[in-house]
Design an enzyme around this catalytic site. Structure first.
Site: not given
Length: 277
Positions: A40, A113, A153
């Protein structure tokens, strides 16, 4: 299939971060890796929104994306850019976007995300990702060297996303991350192994590590990431752990293990509807 994870400790300067990233991608390619993955925020990590606004670019103009597409083409390998911080299309917020790059350098898939890291871990450590980033709203199953579920994440804490990807056919689940040291030490290995076991899939999790230099920010303490990029088998075995230093972690993936794990415990086919409490 040989897979290599690139572990980085990026600063708040995208131009300074790129050479190290490119060098490690080339090292991974030289090892024979067919799929290479970066963490990330591959281009930068900064606590300063003002600095991000000054240096981030839109996707079409981002020099890190252009350079890494060239690296994938030169390597003749699939490259998962775990994510790049980019300027968004509207509303003033950035996007945290992952890219799967094909061996010819083309963008094969994009994923924004979904879950924003808005947490207060302690009196001295808090994050409000949604204040700066626009969340995505679509799960993405990419067709790469194997069906690949793309996540980033904090998504890791939402198992329904991974189940949906696995039930759609994902054999590999990607979790590029910049996990904090506090939560990483407590939860990183356990959650990644759980996602692999629950879904009978390989999990690849390239990570940021260490204290991230931020010379363009104010005097706030630098953000610290946990490291320990992991490759986990469908049975929950840790096949590679990169530790806490920048570098690469490599493992061989036998995709037949996905079908074997799912046949032994076919829980992906055992869902039942139920009334919520």
């Amino acid at each position: 299939m040989k897979v290599a994870l690139v572990q980085l400790c990026v600063s708040d300067d995208p131009a300074a971060n790129l050479p190290q990233t490119s060098d490690l991608i080339r090292e991974a390619a030289a090892s024979g890796a067919r799929l290479i993955a970066t963490p990330e925020c591959t281009n930068m990590i900064s606590p300063s929104r003002e600095h991000q606004r000054a240096v981030l670019r839109n996707e079409a103009d981002d020099p890190t994306l252009a350079a890494l597409r060239d690296e994938a083409r030169a390597a003749g390998a699939w490259l998962l850019i775990g994510s790049l911080a980019l300027k968004g299309d509207a509303g003033g917020r950035f996007v945290n976007r992952s890219f799967l790059i094909a061996p010819d350098g083309a963008i094969a898939a994009r994923y924004d995300k979904i879950h924003m890291f808005d947490v207060t871990i302690s009196e001295s450590e808090s994050y409000r990702e949604s204040a700066a980033y626009q969340p995505g709203d679509r799960a993405v199953l990419a067709q790469g060297p194997a069906p690949l579920g793309m996540t980033i994440c904090y998504d890791l804490r939402f198992p329904a996303l991974y189940r949906a990807l696995a039930q759609a056919g994902a054999a590999i689940l990607a979790v590029p991350s910049a996990f904090s040291q506090t939560t990483g030490a407590a939860h990183w290995h356990a959650l990644l192994r759980a996602r692999a076991i629950e879904n009978g899939a390989f999990v690849i999790a390239p990570a940021q590590t260490g204290a991230h230099p931020a010379p363009h920010a104010d005097e706030r303490a630098p953000r610290r990431s946990y490291g320990h990029s992991l490759i986990v088998s469908p049975w929950g075995e840790v096949l590679a752990d990169a530790g806490t230093e920048p570098g690469i972690a490599i493992a061989q993936l036998d995709l037949a293990e996905v079908d074997a794990a799912r046949s032994r415990i076919p829980s992906l086919t055992h869902d039942r509807s139920f009334a919520a409490p």
